[in-house]
Design an enzyme around this catalytic site. Structure first.
Site, PDB file in Angstrom:
ATOM      1  N   CYS A  96      55.508  76.580  32.993  1.00 25.54           N
ATOM      2  CA  CYS A  96      55.509  77.891  33.319  1.00 25.54           C
ATOM      3  C   CYS A  96      55.812  78.361  34.583  1.00 25.54           C
ATOM      4  O   CYS A  96      56.202  79.574  34.383  1.00 25.54           O
ATOM      5  CB  CYS A  96      53.769  77.769  33.827  1.00 25.54           C
ATOM      6  SG  CYS A  96      52.615  77.564  32.548  1.00 25.54           S
TER       7      CYS A  96
ATOM      8  N   LEU B 258      50.470  78.501  49.862  1.00 27.28           N
ATOM      9  CA  LEU B 258      51.651  78.827  50.824  1.00 27.28           C
ATOM     10  C   LEU B 258      52.168  76.773  51.534  1.00 27.28           C
ATOM     11  O   LEU B 258      52.086  76.843  52.229  1.00 27.28           O
ATOM     12  CB  LEU B 258      50.717  78.911  51.781  1.00 27.28           C
ATOM     13  CG  LEU B 258      50.459  80.714  51.712  1.00 27.28           C
ATOM     14  CD1 LEU B 258      49.476  81.507  53.474  1.00 27.28           C
ATOM     15  CD2 LEU B 258      51.670  81.017  51.592  1.00 27.28           C
TER      16      LEU B 258
END
Ligand code: UGA
Length: 445
Positions: free
Chosen positions: A269, A259
């Site tokens: 990725c 977060l």
């Protein structure tokens, strides 16, 4: 007798997996098609920066004084075919040029090279991140082309760069897609040590195993873009996204991790995986299910543009011409030398293209950054990078940058303005040293 394991492809994933398998007590043979990589690895040197990996490698590579000798490397497919009971395929699956879909050419080439050399019973285990349905197709290829008794399993990898060794030796879960009890049994033997330590072992079918990987990365990308969307709203409303993240993170169902608002996610990725997932869902007729990932992607890309605008505002609001911009960080995250799809270099490149004089410094990513963006300016230290700067951008949260002395840097710059693209510096410390500190999604103070 201990299992003999081969690892095909020695990038971040394969090199780490090979060293970890040797650490778990197996005889390991690693293969790569690039001879220079094999030479380096055989000499106990790692071709990239990954904390702890070189030490682990040197502990096991044959020929290194005091090593267990359990780990060797080769470029010979014949040797691999003759050696292994279990073959892990760890080659990369980048984004196709000009498309969302994933480029399967390295995986396909690895299976095509391996299959005819599999003369004795073996389990081939796919670890690369692939579009769902690939394992079915590759199993058929093995049935057709492997002369011996050969089976396929799919075992996605969840390691993070920067923590690759630890994540591989102590995975928070092991997921295996199998078609037989024999394959499951063999993989339980391979992972006996982490399973005994408590790593959950999830057994499933091929498509689910493939999907677990893309679903996990999509979830993580969504979480980051969610908090970055909140950062946009916070900026508009005068709120503080760091406090907001802290507060919602106390809810266990939400959790604190992933977060951190800022310039967003990059790397080899997350960005390409969500795009490949959308492309594959389209082929399967399930594109509607993943349209939200398009938004996740665009929120993420918007962060980079927003950072460029904050920098423009900091240097006077109109043009970057004649302005000196220092960029601290080049890699897509700290503790890695990986600059693939790095937000830091993307921002640096955009400002450079708009006429700014950009100087980049990164603790480990300089060589890779220079190769990718040879026209940017580079400095050998953070202090050198900021010399004469009209604005300083903090874009990768290396510990080294958190430990900088703002007062010392303040004397080197032309204008003491720092834009914290990772919400990782201590605002009070910089402000007390006379800097204008600004972070994404937080009040200007
Ligand atoms: C990611 C996943 O986290 C791994 O589980 C997975 O195995 C791996 O991809 C893979 O598919 O091989 P990695 O790319 O090493 O691992 O990096 P992350 O730690 O996921 O970070 C990705 C990006 O998100 C970085 O640019 C990082 O700066 C950014 N990020 C991360 C944020 O912007 N905010 C956060 O709160 C967390």
């Amino acid at each position: 007798m201990a299992l003999k394991i081969t690892v095909i492809g020695t990038g971040y994933l394969g090199a780490t997996h090979a060293a970890a398998m040797a650490e778990l007590g197996f005889e390991v043979l690693g293969l790569d098609v690039v001879p220079e990589k094999i030479e380096m690895l055989s000499a106990g040197r790692v071709p990239m920066y990954e904390p702890g990996l070189e030490e682990l490698l040197r502990k096991h590579v044959a020929g290194i004084e005091g090593s267990t000798g359990r780990l060797r490397f080769t470029t010979s497919w014949e040797e691999v075919g003759e050696f292994g009971d279990v073959h892990f395929v760890c080659v990369n699956t980048p984004q196709k040029h000009g498309e969302y879909a994933c480029d399967m050419s390295y995986v396909d080439a690895a299976f095509a090279s391996l299959a005819p050399r599999l003369t004795r019973p073996a389990l081939v285990v796919g670890k690369s991140t692939v579009p769902v349905g690939s394992a079915d197709r590759l199993a058929a290829l093995l049935d057709e082309r492997a002369p011996g008794d050969v089976e396929l399993a799919w075992n996605p990898e969840f390691l993070r760069e920067g923590f690759a060794v630890d994540d591989t030796l102590h995975p928070d879960r092991i997921v295996v897609g199998v078609r037989s009890e024999a394959a499951e049994k063999l993989l339980r033997e391979v992972y006996a040590t982490p399973v005994a330590e408590g790593s959950p072992f999830v057994v499933t079918d091929f498509p689910t195993a493939e999907l677990v990987k893309t679903a996990a990365n999509s979830f993580l990308a969504t979480k980051i873009s969610f908090i970055n969307a909140m950062a946009e709203v916070c900026e508009a409303a005068g709120g503080d996204v760091a406090k907001l993240a802290e507060a919602i993170g106390h809810d266990e169902r939400i959790g604190k991790k992933f977060l951190r608002a800022g310039v967003g996610f990059g790397g080899g990725c997350l960005p390409k995986d969500i795009r490949a997932f959308m492309a594959r869902a389209g082929e399967l007729g399930a594109d509607q299910a993943l349209t939200f990932l398009r938004e996740v992607d665009s929120i993420n890309m918007r962060r980079r543009g927003h950072m460029v605008e904050l920098a423009r505002e900091a240097v006077g609001g109109s043009s970057f011409l004649g302005k000196r911009v220092a960029v601290l960080g080049a890699t897509f995250k700290p503790d890695s030398d990986d600059v693939r799809d790095s937000p830091a270099l993307n921002v640096a490149g955009q400002i450079h293209l708009q006429g700014g004089q950009v100087t980049v410094y990164d603790p480990k990513g300089m060589d890779n950054a220079r190769r990718l963006f040879p026209t940017l300016g580079y400095a050998d230290s953070a202090l050198e990078a900021v010399r004469g700067a009209d604005v300083v951008l903090h874009l990768t949260e290396w510990r080294e940058f958190r430990d900088l002395d703002p007062a010392e840097l303040g004397e080197a710059v032309t204008t003491p303005i720092i834009l914290d693209g990772r919400n990782a510096l201590d605002p009070d410390q910089w402000r007390e040293a006379g800097w204008t500190y600004r972070a994404m999604g937080r009040p200007r103070a």
